[in-house]
Design a protein around this motif. Structure first.
Motif, PDB file in Angstrom:
ATOM      1  N   SER A  77      11.523 -56.042   3.583  1.00  0.00           N
ATOM      2  CA  SER A  77      10.715 -55.024   4.014  1.00  0.00           C
ATOM      3  C   SER A  77       9.732 -54.186   3.914  1.00  0.00           C
ATOM      4  CB  SER A  77      11.177 -54.768   5.248  1.00  0.00           C
ATOM      5  OG  SER A  77      11.865 -53.622   5.022  1.00  0.00           O
ATOM      6  N   ALA A  78       8.373 -53.697   4.437  1.00  0.00           N
ATOM      7  CA  ALA A  78       7.541 -53.025   3.057  1.00  0.00           C
ATOM      8  C   ALA A  78       8.486 -51.264   3.168  1.00  0.00           C
ATOM      9  CB  ALA A  78       6.700 -52.251   4.712  1.00  0.00           C
ATOM     10  N   PRO A  79       8.451 -50.735   2.241  1.00  0.00           N
ATOM     11  CA  PRO A  79       9.371 -50.229   1.739  1.00  0.00           C
ATOM     12  C   PRO A  79       9.211 -49.267   2.456  1.00  0.00           C
ATOM     13  CG  PRO A  79       7.834 -50.379  -0.122  1.00  0.00           C
ATOM     14  CD  PRO A  79       7.202 -51.111   1.564  1.00  0.00           C
ATOM     15  N   LYS A  80       9.437 -48.101   2.743  1.00  0.00           N
ATOM     16  CA  LYS A  80       9.100 -46.752   3.871  1.00  0.00           C
ATOM     17  C   LYS A  80       9.055 -45.214   2.775  1.00  0.00           C
ATOM     18  CE  LYS A  80      11.931 -46.249   7.988  1.00  0.00           C
ATOM     19  NZ  LYS A  80      13.689 -45.548   8.300  1.00  0.00           N
ATOM     20  N   ILE A  81       7.498 -44.499   3.491  1.00  0.00           N
ATOM     21  CA  ILE A  81       7.637 -43.326   2.567  1.00  0.00           C
ATOM     22  C   ILE A  81       6.993 -42.975   3.540  1.00  0.00           C
ATOM     23  CG2 ILE A  81       5.584 -42.444   1.612  1.00  0.00           C
ATOM     24  CD1 ILE A  81       4.602 -45.406   0.944  1.00  0.00           C
ATOM     25  N   VAL A  82       8.358 -41.485   3.125  1.00  0.00           N
ATOM     26  CA  VAL A  82       8.052 -39.767   4.090  1.00  0.00           C
ATOM     27  C   VAL A  82       8.538 -39.124   3.384  1.00  0.00           C
ATOM     28  CG1 VAL A  82      10.368 -41.195   5.602  1.00  0.00           C
ATOM     29  CG2 VAL A  82      11.222 -40.264   3.484  1.00  0.00           C
ATOM     30  N   VAL A  83       8.202 -38.056   4.350  1.00  0.00           N
ATOM     31  CA  VAL A  83       7.855 -36.554   3.781  1.00  0.00           C
ATOM     32  C   VAL A  83       8.364 -35.840   3.969  1.00  0.00           C
ATOM     33  CG1 VAL A  83       4.784 -36.758   3.123  1.00  0.00           C
ATOM     34  CG2 VAL A  83       5.656 -35.799   5.801  1.00  0.00           C
ATOM     35  N   GLU A 143      -8.494 -26.018  10.090  1.00  0.00           N
ATOM     36  CA  GLU A 143      -9.219 -26.664  10.399  1.00  0.00           C
ATOM     37  C   GLU A 143     -10.112 -27.258   9.477  1.00  0.00           C
ATOM     38  OE1 GLU A 143     -12.142 -23.236  12.214  1.00  0.00           O
ATOM     39  OE2 GLU A 143     -10.346 -22.761  13.812  1.00  0.00           O
ATOM     40  N   ARG A 144     -10.091 -27.662   7.859  1.00  0.00           N
ATOM     41  CA  ARG A 144     -10.574 -27.653   6.751  1.00  0.00           C
ATOM     42  C   ARG A 144      -9.822 -29.493   6.675  1.00  0.00           C
ATOM     43  NH1 ARG A 144     -12.223 -23.477   2.842  1.00  0.00           N
ATOM     44  NH2 ARG A 144     -13.794 -23.283   3.292  1.00  0.00           N
ATOM     45  N   PHE A 145      -8.930 -29.388   7.179  1.00  0.00           N
ATOM     46  CA  PHE A 145      -7.667 -29.925   7.481  1.00  0.00           C
ATOM     47  C   PHE A 145      -8.778 -31.863   6.927  1.00  0.00           C
ATOM     48  CE2 PHE A 145      -3.618 -33.459   8.017  1.00  0.00           C
ATOM     49  CZ  PHE A 145      -3.588 -33.139   6.368  1.00  0.00           C
ATOM     50  N   ASP A 146      -9.244 -31.831   8.009  1.00  0.00           N
ATOM     51  CA  ASP A 146      -9.598 -33.250   8.036  1.00  0.00           C
ATOM     52  C   ASP A 146     -10.272 -33.592   6.867  1.00  0.00           C
ATOM     53  OD1 ASP A 146      -8.499 -34.237  10.616  1.00  0.00           O
ATOM     54  OD2 ASP A 146     -10.530 -33.332  11.326  1.00  0.00           O
ATOM     55  N   GLU A 147     -11.465 -32.387   6.198  1.00  0.00           N
ATOM     56  CA  GLU A 147     -12.372 -32.314   4.839  1.00  0.00           C
ATOM     57  C   GLU A 147     -11.357 -32.703   3.952  1.00  0.00           C
ATOM     58  OE1 GLU A 147     -15.778 -31.066   3.529  1.00  0.00           O
ATOM     59  OE2 GLU A 147     -15.896 -29.469   4.904  1.00  0.00           O
ATOM     60  N   PHE A 148     -10.963 -31.770   3.983  1.00  0.00           N
ATOM     61  CA  PHE A 148      -9.759 -31.288   2.487  1.00  0.00           C
ATOM     62  C   PHE A 148      -9.094 -33.350   2.537  1.00  0.00           C
ATOM     63  CE2 PHE A 148      -5.016 -31.581   2.200  1.00  0.00           C
ATOM     64  CZ  PHE A 148      -5.178 -31.613   0.687  1.00  0.00           C
ATOM     65  N   SER A 149      -8.482 -33.680   3.675  1.00  0.00           N
ATOM     66  CA  SER A 149      -8.285 -35.331   3.489  1.00  0.00           C
ATOM     67  C   SER A 149      -8.722 -36.380   2.516  1.00  0.00           C
ATOM     68  CB  SER A 149      -7.486 -35.483   4.404  1.00  0.00           C
ATOM     69  OG  SER A 149      -6.807 -34.709   5.735  1.00  0.00           O
ATOM     70  N   GLN A 150      -9.921 -36.021   2.713  1.00  0.00           N
ATOM     71  CA  GLN A 150     -11.065 -36.732   2.586  1.00  0.00           C
ATOM     72  C   GLN A 150     -11.369 -36.740   0.851  1.00  0.00           C
ATOM     73  OE1 GLN A 150     -14.406 -36.434   4.984  1.00  0.00           O
ATOM     74  NE2 GLN A 150     -14.011 -38.129   7.060  1.00  0.00           N
ATOM     75  N   LYS A 151     -11.327 -35.375   0.301  1.00  0.00           N
ATOM     76  CA  LYS A 151     -11.915 -35.394  -0.434  1.00  0.00           C
ATOM     77  C   LYS A 151     -10.591 -35.499  -1.769  1.00  0.00           C
ATOM     78  CE  LYS A 151     -14.992 -30.904   0.300  1.00  0.00           C
ATOM     79  NZ  LYS A 151     -15.889 -29.613  -0.066  1.00  0.00           N
ATOM     80  N   TYR A 152      -9.694 -35.451  -1.197  1.00  0.00           N
ATOM     81  CA  TYR A 152      -8.201 -35.325  -1.332  1.00  0.00           C
ATOM     82  C   TYR A 152      -8.013 -36.692  -1.961  1.00  0.00           C
ATOM     83  CZ  TYR A 152      -3.347 -35.623  -2.884  1.00  0.00           C
ATOM     84  OH  TYR A 152      -2.066 -36.019  -3.758  1.00  0.00           O
ATOM     85  N   GLU A 153      -8.313 -37.831  -0.853  1.00  0.00           N
ATOM     86  CA  GLU A 153      -8.029 -39.362  -1.428  1.00  0.00           C
ATOM     87  C   GLU A 153      -9.457 -39.433  -2.508  1.00  0.00           C
ATOM     88  OE1 GLU A 153      -8.013 -41.977   2.340  1.00  0.00           O
ATOM     89  OE2 GLU A 153      -6.569 -40.719   2.927  1.00  0.00           O
ATOM     90  N   HIS A 154     -10.236 -39.084  -2.043  1.00  0.00           N
ATOM     91  CA  HIS A 154     -11.312 -39.678  -3.217  1.00  0.00           C
ATOM     92  C   HIS A 154     -10.702 -38.572  -4.602  1.00  0.00           C
ATOM     93  CE1 HIS A 154     -15.571 -40.057  -5.318  1.00  0.00           C
ATOM     94  NE2 HIS A 154     -14.954 -38.710  -5.691  1.00  0.00           N
ATOM     95  N   GLU A 155     -10.295 -37.203  -5.058  1.00  0.00           N
ATOM     96  CA  GLU A 155      -9.552 -37.123  -5.618  1.00  0.00           C
ATOM     97  C   GLU A 155      -8.267 -38.769  -6.443  1.00  0.00           C
ATOM     98  OE1 GLU A 155      -9.436 -32.656  -6.331  1.00  0.00           O
ATOM     99  OE2 GLU A 155      -7.788 -33.217  -6.183  1.00  0.00           O
ATOM    100  N   VAL A 181      -0.932 -36.761   3.639  1.00  0.00           N
ATOM    101  CA  VAL A 181      -1.972 -37.556   3.385  1.00  0.00           C
ATOM    102  C   VAL A 181      -1.938 -38.619   1.768  1.00  0.00           C
ATOM    103  CG1 VAL A 181      -4.810 -37.239   2.320  1.00  0.00           C
ATOM    104  CG2 VAL A 181      -3.566 -35.362   3.981  1.00  0.00           C
ATOM    105  N   LEU A 182      -1.218 -38.545   1.543  1.00  0.00           N
ATOM    106  CA  LEU A 182      -0.522 -38.710   0.518  1.00  0.00           C
ATOM    107  C   LEU A 182       0.335 -40.200   0.793  1.00  0.00           C
ATOM    108  CD1 LEU A 182      -0.199 -39.176  -2.733  1.00  0.00           C
ATOM    109  CD2 LEU A 182       1.448 -38.109  -3.117  1.00  0.00           C
TER     110      LEU A 182
END
Length: 130
Positions: free
Chosen positions: A2-8, A62-74, A113-114
């Protein structure tokens, strides 16, 4: 398999045998946590957001959505690739990988996000195999 579980999980929470592989994904070592108590399998600093991005975000919900996009780009940058590939390999070779972080907010942090990034990466590789 099965797909591995990734937890935080917060690094301040007690280690548990069900955590599987424990990977700290913060650039800085968390205050007040000894290396023994952390029970880490790996510390992957390079998959954490850059200091500049972290400072810009400042954990502002309030910046989390924009942060998420920038972090994924990084995460696509060359700087992150070697450690990101090692992390992806851990996800593919273990039933459970726990991404550890030091932030207080369990919902609004870079580890979630990760986690989502890795889940999508894993799902797309599985689709390629079909």
């Amino acid at each position: 398999m099965s797909a591995p579980k990734i937890v935080v999980k917060r690094i301040y929470d007690d280690a548990d045998p069900t955590d599987g592989i424990r990977v700290l994904v913060d650039r800085l070592w968390p205050r007040g946590v000894s290396k023994e108590r952390a029970e880490l399998d790996s510390w992957m600093k390079q998959v954490a957001p850059s200091p500049e991005l972290r400072a810009w975000w400042n954990h502002d919900p309030e910046r989390f959505d924009e942060f998420s996009q920038k972090y994924e780009h990084e995460l696509s940058d060359d700087v992150h690739q070697e450690e990101l590939q090692r992390l992806i390999e851990l996800v593919h070779t273990h039933d459970r990988v726990t991404l550890l972080f030091g932030a207080k907010d369990e919902q609004v942090n870079h580890a979630v996000v990760l986690q989502e990034f890795l889940r999508r990466h894993n799902a797309s590789e599985l689709d390629d195999l079909k």
